[in-house]
Design an enzyme around this catalytic site. Structure first.
Site, PDB file in Angstrom:
ATOM      1  N   ARG D 271       0.849  -1.165  -0.098  1.00 49.84           N
ATOM      2  CA  ARG D 271      -0.041  -0.081  -0.086  1.00 49.84           C
ATOM      3  C   ARG D 271       0.965   1.360  -0.340  1.00 49.84           C
ATOM      4  O   ARG D 271       1.502   1.837   0.760  1.00 49.84           O
ATOM      5  CB  ARG D 271      -0.999  -0.234   1.427  1.00 49.84           C
ATOM      6  CG  ARG D 271      -2.031   1.044   1.403  1.00 49.84           C
ATOM      7  CD  ARG D 271      -2.562   1.040   3.021  1.00 49.84           C
ATOM      8  NE  ARG D 271      -2.055   1.750   3.716  1.00 49.84           N
ATOM      9  CZ  ARG D 271      -1.873   1.517   4.642  1.00 49.84           C
ATOM     10  NH1 ARG D 271      -2.258   1.056   5.632  1.00 49.84           N
ATOM     11  NH2 ARG D 271      -0.647   2.533   4.807  1.00 49.84           N
ATOM     12  N   HIS D 275      -3.569   5.119   4.166  1.00 54.46           N
ATOM     13  CA  HIS D 275      -4.620   3.870   4.965  1.00 54.46           C
ATOM     14  C   HIS D 275      -6.029   4.419   3.794  1.00 54.46           C
ATOM     15  O   HIS D 275      -6.659   3.479   3.588  1.00 54.46           O
ATOM     16  CB  HIS D 275      -5.031   3.466   5.957  1.00 54.46           C
ATOM     17  CG  HIS D 275      -6.264   2.840   6.599  1.00 54.46           C
ATOM     18  ND1 HIS D 275      -6.318   1.025   5.799  1.00 54.46           N
ATOM     19  CD2 HIS D 275      -7.234   2.939   7.070  1.00 54.46           C
ATOM     20  CE1 HIS D 275      -7.644   1.342   6.257  1.00 54.46           C
ATOM     21  NE2 HIS D 275      -8.603   1.304   6.753  1.00 54.46           N
ATOM     22  N   TYR D 284       3.809   5.337  11.484  1.00 56.16           N
ATOM     23  CA  TYR D 284       4.032   4.212  11.992  1.00 56.16           C
ATOM     24  C   TYR D 284       5.168   3.418  10.873  1.00 56.16           C
ATOM     25  O   TYR D 284       5.420   2.263  11.187  1.00 56.16           O
ATOM     26  CB  TYR D 284       2.405   3.401  11.921  1.00 56.16           C
ATOM     27  CG  TYR D 284       1.866   4.028  11.080  1.00 56.16           C
ATOM     28  CD1 TYR D 284       2.034   2.679   9.848  1.00 56.16           C
ATOM     29  CD2 TYR D 284       0.280   4.387  10.783  1.00 56.16           C
ATOM     30  CE1 TYR D 284       1.146   2.603   9.016  1.00 56.16           C
ATOM     31  CE2 TYR D 284      -0.181   4.509   9.316  1.00 56.16           C
ATOM     32  CZ  TYR D 284       0.056   3.718   8.885  1.00 56.16           C
ATOM     33  OH  TYR D 284      -0.967   3.702   7.905  1.00 56.16           O
TER      34      TYR D 284
HETATM   35  C1  LIG Z   1     -15.037  -5.201  11.857  1.00 54.00           C
HETATM   36  C2  LIG Z   1     -13.960  -3.864  11.334  1.00 54.00           C
HETATM   37  N1  LIG Z   1     -13.187  -3.742  12.685  1.00 54.00           N
HETATM   38  C3  LIG Z   1     -12.451  -2.781  12.407  1.00 54.00           C
HETATM   39  C4  LIG Z   1     -12.249  -2.492  10.399  1.00 54.00           C
HETATM   40  C5  LIG Z   1     -11.278  -0.614  10.646  1.00 54.00           C
HETATM   41  N2  LIG Z   1     -10.723  -1.456   9.709  1.00 54.00           N
HETATM   42  C6  LIG Z   1     -10.696  -0.539   8.211  1.00 54.00           C
HETATM   43  S1  LIG Z   1      -9.198  -1.209   7.599  1.00 54.00           S
HETATM   44  C7  LIG Z   1      -9.080  -2.171   8.449  1.00 54.00           C
HETATM   45  C8  LIG Z   1      -7.921  -2.400   7.976  1.00 54.00           C
HETATM   46  C9  LIG Z   1      -7.841  -3.159   7.430  1.00 54.00           C
HETATM   47  O1  LIG Z   1      -6.142  -3.856   7.430  1.00 54.00           O
HETATM   48  P1  LIG Z   1      -6.511  -4.997   5.233  1.00 54.00           P
HETATM   49  O2  LIG Z   1      -7.300  -5.903   5.538  1.00 54.00           O
HETATM   50  O3  LIG Z   1      -5.004  -5.083   5.454  1.00 54.00           O
HETATM   51  O4  LIG Z   1      -6.564  -4.342   4.242  1.00 54.00           O
HETATM   52  P2  LIG Z   1      -6.435  -3.026   3.561  1.00 54.00           P
HETATM   53  O5  LIG Z   1      -6.866  -1.905   4.565  1.00 54.00           O
HETATM   54  O6  LIG Z   1      -4.211  -2.886   3.260  1.00 54.00           O
HETATM   55  O7  LIG Z   1      -6.678  -2.998   1.882  1.00 54.00           O
HETATM   56  C10 LIG Z   1      -9.480  -1.545  10.167  1.00 54.00           C
HETATM   57  C11 LIG Z   1      -8.692  -2.418  11.405  1.00 54.00           C
HETATM   58  C12 LIG Z   1     -13.326  -3.122   9.916  1.00 54.00           C
HETATM   59  N3  LIG Z   1     -13.307  -1.883   9.112  1.00 54.00           N
HETATM   60  N4  LIG Z   1     -14.111  -3.329  10.234  1.00 54.00           N
END
Ligand SMILES: Cc1ncc(C[n+]2csc(CCOP(=O)(O)OP(=O)(O)O)c2C)c(N)n1
Ligand SMILES: Cc1ncc(C[n+]2csc(CCOP(=O)(O)OP(=O)(O)O)c2C)c(N)n1
Ligand SMILES: [Mg+2]
Ligand SMILES: [Mg+2]
Lengths: 325, 377, 325, 377
Positions: D271, D275, D284
């Site tokens: 990425r 985020h 971080y």
């Molecule tokens: C159940 C839940 N918990 C927390 C979140 C908050 N949240 C949104 S994106 C994220 C990180 C996701 O990481 P990843 O699965 O690696 O996907 P990326 O964003 O890197 O594409 C978090 C913790 C959420 N959307 N849903």
């Protein structure tokens, strides 16, 4: 006495609790290096280490479930749920385990856990980021539920919740995190956690609110005062147990009550308060208890959330209606 | 079938042998990884434990049939898995059971009558987890595996992993079933345990059934391999062989205590009885299957071994039988004598700090109850 | 006209729905060969095959989550949750996905799913097997929630729920499964699903109940009649939407209302009904709406569940109290 | 370290090579399993897609900065993973995205303005999933993987697996992130997909981060191996290599359509951006890391390859750039023109059959709104 935002007040309260008791551990997604997406845990991992401020894998049931185990081992976990809408994967652990272990064990197992949830809307967010899930926890015996509405309470209440020997769902009005600034007297004795509070006295009608709607109600009272109507505003603070003593006292004087929250009206806290107050103050009520809340629709897209959320107009409108009975 | 592009499907990798130290025929075999010697006392102890917990189970089942218990979850057939796992523990280790670990409870010194009380509906678990280092029975499938992982994280924070002091180093055991392996919570426990390298031994009794559903509905490969997908070792042991279960669990616990992290043990066994006393397994499984597994009985094979090697004589066996009779008799007696709880106490148990709200509800209940006593007196 | 138990009536209704529409699929733990732990799906896998009656892996979130996908592919999944207390692992999927997909998709995605939940206590079971989780679903916009109380309704309502294009949480009073026998006229036209029903007319006070407490209230009315008091009993049937039209009509005549359910009193359905009825019938009420429900403690061990559950005495006691205001 | 008793820890098994067909330097390499030839048109198409979705992303980011969007989840750096996965689809395949699959949405013909509408807060997804065979964005981490599995079970029931007719056989793709791999739902999706042998391709973009948490917090072994624990194949592909991602996805989809069941693809990528637009990654992670990954840019390497092999000339590149400009211009224009929704409609959207209860609330709202219009007029 320091002037601080709610976010800073909570951060300071958490720090204080961690200093006071080294069994206090913080757990959650991004609570470490990042300090949480709202920065409520900012700097804590740096100062207390990653054994006490734990960035967890991305799994809410896992977070709460392992926190149960830590609690059984004598720790006091403070769990951060990143947004209200993401508490549901942990719902089973909260409702079946956290809430019931004390009861199930005949009081032998204590779960002094705090589950911090930034809640409510008004920040223009996408889906699942603006929910008000409190009613479901209040309906669950074994949990205690509180909501802060200002920095001073945030500072004191988070420490009290951590100090409590029962599990506490701790609701933080996220839209006030960085807006509401106020004086926090770090050495002042704090009001008991399990009490609601009259935040503006009045005589014509009573408003009950908690978390983000307290300021809405205070604004409504100011406007009403200009129009010659005196509204008493009560900040509930504790949702479970409910402390309705000041509400009953108030309604006996005013005869009129409006409850205001962001949660959906149907089976929101207003329903319980209406039922109890009507039973307790039946002959004092000049009008039925009215409720202003989120509609019984899912939380809408951000561009129309203002219509969904209780605002000054809807509160005053309800007050008007209590005078129409 | 080997996929030309993605390589062999993982289930085609030859299954390493089940760890076994005592065959169904009662023959002692050796396994390079688990070259353990047992004393006569140990062996006789295992035997006694297994006979007694089987009696415990039969007695409880009978009590249910006589209407003394609301329900009973039988362990019949799983005695070796449970006694092996239970006896491998160090005193400081902590165990998180499901609802069927009567044999482990036994090893942890929980009075069987306490188990009866739960299934009678007197309480929901009245032993002190801290006293026995044995958690409460957990009915919501899989929930306790996360508790075990968190508890193990607490042990790490207490500095009780890898100190090298056998009295201090501590491991945690999470029990669960084959069906439970499908639950999100169990898999999240694997994630957390791996991520934090927590000293937890996941002990799965694969008894082939989750109520009426055969193991194949939950997984198409042997369950111990699930661990490999999470980056920690898994091993399959003959769960009807108390020696092997003991040896494998002991080694796994030691590994965890030393700080080498989580491990999954799949104890391959069979639920000889019904799921619980309300279940009717004839609706979904063949009696042939059950007969087949009878030949692998965990107690019979140890008895053959003990006798054949002159480790147990008639006097010993008679003594064990007498102990079993005494246990059964005590269970019946004390079960009948279990006092019902009082509804009055309900509100005292909800919180550590009782709320005014609940005190009021309690007072209301008491007044209501009193009014009825008046009426009826 | 056939006399059958509630269990058999539900089984017959499911069979009818499966015959009528081959998109109907049944999913759950042990619903196949075993026919479910309560035998509600008995014989269906044998007759419709295992592509339509699916024994799933042991994971409730997985069951409901895959049912969402099946619904999106045009199926009508009927999900069985084995016991009320085991719905919580699926809570996230129900609240965030099942309930919201229609709204989120601007009406493009329909989730015609039925989530069957045997609910309530009184069967002497161990923990988690006697819960009444309905309030939490009623508080969730996007879900519809109904409860049957007798074989004839069970037979008709399950078919109507399956036929509905919205997700329906279908509550079955498990303690009546094999006890309540009644005539079911399989060819009689069914009452609309979304209507409550006066099951016993009366004039002095009104009782509102649903599911297992309907018969408790009918018994109470019988006893009260002997004492010269005429109680009207209303079976709510639909909890979301709530159909309070007959309740308002009744309360306008009787002036007194008691709501009876097994769920915990605090924020149980009684709270919402009290709030709405008080607002609607303020000037007709001679007494506050009173509530009889499970206490605000976790469901207790079986040996004292009778004290926890609303019974005839507590209902009549509440009725008496409405005459004391 | 090899454990003497439990054997080698699984993470010690040598990691099979990442599937790669185009190196970061733009060199075409070959892989025995994926010996695919690409036409010039295909290659130029990939290039155009990647450039356009990168522009889409940049434009949306800018719109957010200007206050036109509430939020934007950037895909910067993940173009190859998404275009490779998206272009490998057959029309009848169905895709379940997260909130970041703008590139896949692009391949499925979803107008980028629809994505803007969602992040602007106008709606929560206004494309028709059935029209594009592309589900709505799903924000609750992992939830959609179960939907995908269930949808695939529906495809099986429709008899559209293994018919041998390329127009009919259907597969389903479940997108998710490295962080999501820890969620119970994702692991339950693995269980269900394996148990029912559902035609679903799990496509994980391991972009190394879950907000501020590095991949290592979620798993201590490469993620594709998670699948092995559930009994189906997993494979790791260079997610910054559009050719490899395309080839691997295409083969996996074909395998699923033929009835060979689920598979997990780990697209190893990075990425490059924050985020989301509210995130500050400097808190971080090291900029060194980001610099390192810049050298692996998915577009640059393909551009080098195209140029070096005379497959794309200046005119082509200029044309793509012009298309990107036009797209950007249209997005800005149409974003500004997006009409706000009407609160009045809220109640119409809750159910397929509106209830009297909600109609009454709607009427009340309308009356309230009208009274304000009166006041203000
Ligand atoms: C159940 C839940 N918990 C927390 C979140 C908050 N949240 C949104 S994106 C994220 C990180 C996701 O990481 P990843 O699965 O690696 O996907 P990326 O964003 O890197 O594409 C978090 C913790 C959420 N959307 N849903
Ligand atoms: C969350 C949850 N869902 C369903 C049940 C009902 N239930 C009780 S035991 C059981 C089967 C468990 O099988 P397994 O994990 O193999 O353990 P075993 O009973 O064979 O020891 C089920 C489905 C439950 N207790 N909890
Ligand atoms: Mg089993
Ligand atoms: Mg990621």
């Amino acid at each position: 006495m320091t002037t601080m935002t709610l976010a800073k007040a909570l951060n300071a309260g958490l720090r204080k609790a961690m200093e006071a008791d080294d069994k206090v551990v913080i757990m959650g997604e991004d609570v470490g290096t990042l300090g949480g997406v709202f920065r409520i845990t900012d700097g804590l991992q740096k100062d207390f280490g990653d054994a006490r401020v734990i960035d967890t894998p991305l799994a809410e049931s896992g977070i709460v479930g392992t926190a149960v185990g830590l609690a059984m081992r004598g720790y006091r976990p403070v769990v951060e749920i990143q947004f209200d809408g993401f508490v549901y994967p942990a719902y089973d652990q909260i409702v079946c385990q956290v809430a019931k272990l004390h009861f199930r064990s005949l009081g032998r197992v204590r779960i002094p856990m705090v589950i911090r949830i930034p809640f409510g809307g008004g920040i223009g967010a996408v889906e699942h980021h603006s929910e008000s899930p409190e009613a479901q926890f209040v309906h669950t015996p074994g949990l205690k539920v509180v909501a802060c509405s200002n920095p001073a309470d945030g500072y004191a209440m988070i420490q009290q919740a951590i100090h409590a020997d029962d599990p506490v769902v701790f609701l933080e009005p996220k839209r006030l995190y960085h807006s509401a600034k106020a004086d926090v007297d770090e050495s002042a004795p704090a009001a008991p956690l399990w009490q609601s509070r009259v935040v503006r006295p009045g005589s014509d009608a009573t408003l009950v609110a908690y978390g983000p709607t307290v300021s809405t109600c205070l604004d409504a009272a100011t406007v009403a005062a200009e129009e010659g109507r005196s509204l008493e505003v009560i900040d509930l603070r504790t949702l479970s147990p409910l402390d309705l003593v000041p509400v009953h006292e108030s309604v006996r004087r005013t005869g009129r009550l409006v409850v205001v929250h962001e949660a959906h009206v149907t089976l929101g806290l207003g329903a319980e308060i209406a039922a109890r107050v009507t039973e307790e103050c039946f002959h004092s009520l000049e009008a039925p208890v009215l409720r202003v809340g989120g509609f019984d629709t899912p939380y809408p897209p951000a561009r129309i959330e203002e219509a969904f959320l209780p605002d000054l107009d809807r509160v005053l409108d309800a007050v008007d209606r209590t005078f129409g009975f | 079938m080997t996929d030309p592009v993605f390589g062999p499907a993982p289930e085609r990798v030859p299954d390493p042998e089940l760890v076994q130290l005592l065959t169904p025929e009662g023959e002692r075999v050796h396994h390079p990884g688990f070259d353990v010697d047992f004393t006569a006392d140990e062996l006789c102890g295992f035997y006694r434990d297994m006979v007694l917990v089987r009696r415990l189970d039969i007695e409880a089942t009978a009590l249910q049939r006589h209407g003394e218990l609301g329900l009973w979850a039988q362990l019949l057939g799983q005695e070796a898995a449970q006694i092996g796992a239970g006896r491998a523990l160090a005193p400081q280790d902590f165990v998180f059971p499901t609802y069927r670990e009567h044999g482990v409870a036994w090893c942890r010194g929980v009075d069987p009558v306490r188990l009866l009380a739960l299934f009678r509906g007197v309480d929901q678990g009245s032993w002190d987890p801290a006293e026995h280092n044995f958690g409460l029975y957990t009915i919501v499938i899989g929930a306790q595996t996360l508790h075990a992982t968190g508890y193990a994280m607490g042990v790490q924070r207490d500095g009780l992993v890898g100190t090298g002091e056998p009295e201090r180093d501590t491991a945690v055991v999470a029990h669960f079933g084959d069906g439970a392996s499908s639950q999100g919570d169990v898999n999240e426990a694997f994630v957390f345990a791996a991520s934090f390298n927590a000293p937890v031994v996941f002990f799965c009794q694969n008894n082939q059934w989750a109520i009426s559903e055969p193991f194949e509905r939950q997984s198409r490969i042997p369950l111990y391999r699930r661990a490999h997908g999470f980056g920690f070792p898994g091993i399959r042991v003959d769960g009807n062989d108390v020696l092997a279960t003991y040896a494998v669990t002991k080694a796994a616990l030691q590994r965890a205590r030393e700080g080498q992290g989580p491990i999954l043990i799949e104890a391959y066994t069979y639920r000889m009885g019904a799921h619980t006393t309300t279940d009717d397994p004839t609706r979904y499984r063949l009696s042939d299957d059950v007969e087949h597994w009878k030949l692998k009985d965990p107690i019979a094979r140890l008895e053959v071994y003990l006798r054949r090697n002159g480790l147990a004589d008639d006097a010993f066996l008679a003594d064990v039988a007498a102990q079993a009779d005494a246990l059964g008799e005590r269970m019946r007696r004390e079960c009948h004598a279990l006092p019902d709880p009082s509804p009055h106490d309900l509100w005292d148990l909800v919180h550590a700090e009782k709320t005014a709200e609940l005190a009021a509800q309690q007072a209301e209940y008491d007044a209501h109850a009193a009014s009825f006593e008046e009426v009826s007196s």
